[in-house]
Design a protein around this motif. Structure first.
Motif, short mmCIF file in Angstrom:
data_model
loop_
_atom_site.label_atom_id
_atom_site.label_comp_id
_atom_site.label_asym_id
_atom_site.label_seq_id
_atom_site.Cartn_x
_atom_site.Cartn_y
_atom_site.Cartn_z
N LEU A 115 0.83 -1.21 0.00
CA LEU A 115 0.00 0.00 0.00
C LEU A 115 0.86 1.26 0.00
O LEU A 115 0.52 2.25 -0.65
N LEU A 161 -5.86 5.66 -0.54
CA LEU A 161 -4.77 4.80 -0.04
C LEU A 161 -4.41 5.14 1.40
O LEU A 161 -4.14 4.23 2.21
N TRP A 166 -6.95 3.49 3.52
CA TRP A 166 -6.73 2.05 3.57
C TRP A 166 -5.58 1.71 4.51
O TRP A 166 -5.65 0.74 5.26
#
Length: 172
Positions: free
Chosen positions: A112, A158, A161
């Motif tokens: 990520l 992102l 996340w």
């Protein structure tokens, strides 16, 4: 590529001026040369050249400063994100019972973070998406990746996340 370029705006002024200069050159050559007072006004041309030189130097200096400021900020972002990812990996538990979940967390985190840096570079760079390398996407849900591709604000998605991943794995 003209996206983000000043070339189209500059051409609006440059092309007509060039055409006019070429036409005047041929007219003066064909019909007896330039008027007398053009050749005697050296101070006018010297002033014009001086002002033009100062403007070019100023604009070049501004562009150079902006370039280095942007490059410095990109390196600073990379360093901060690397430090954050390193800290999260370093503070994981060493408990052998949780080893599998810790590795899964660490692998997802690094992937990520790779995607995050790629998305940030895509926001500021004028390159196509396939020219930036990222780590493989094993372990990431394909539906989430499709959502990410269709999203306008990839960096924000992102970051959320990553935050969610950290909160979900606080025990490991």
């Amino acid at each position: 590529r003209f996206r983000g370029s000043v070339l189209p705006k500059a051409m609006v002024f440059a092309v007509p001026s060039t055409v006019l200069a070429i036409i005047l050159h041929f007219v003066f050559d064909r019909f007896g040369g330039a008027p007398e007072n053009i050749n005697t006004s050296n101070s006018l041309w010297a002033s014009f050249t001086f002002v033009l030189g100062v403007l070019i130097v100023f604009r070049t200096n501004q562009a150079y400063s902006r370039y280095w400021e942007g490059a410095t900020l990109l390196l600073q972002v990379r360093g901060e994100w690397l430090n954050a990812a390193s800290s999260l990996v370093a503070f994981c538990t060493r408990d052998e019972a949780l080893e599998e979940s810790v590795q899964k967390f660490q692998h997802q985190l690094v992937r990520l973070m790779s995607l995050l840096y790629c998305a940030a570079l895509q926001d500021v760079a004028l390159v196509s998406d396939d020219e930036l390398e990222i780590l493989d996407m094993r372990g990431l849900d394909e539906e989430k990746l499709r959502f990410l591709v269709s999203s306008e604000e990839r960096c924000d998605v992102l970051l959320q996340w990553i935050r969610r991943l950290v909160v979900d794995n606080m025990s490991s």
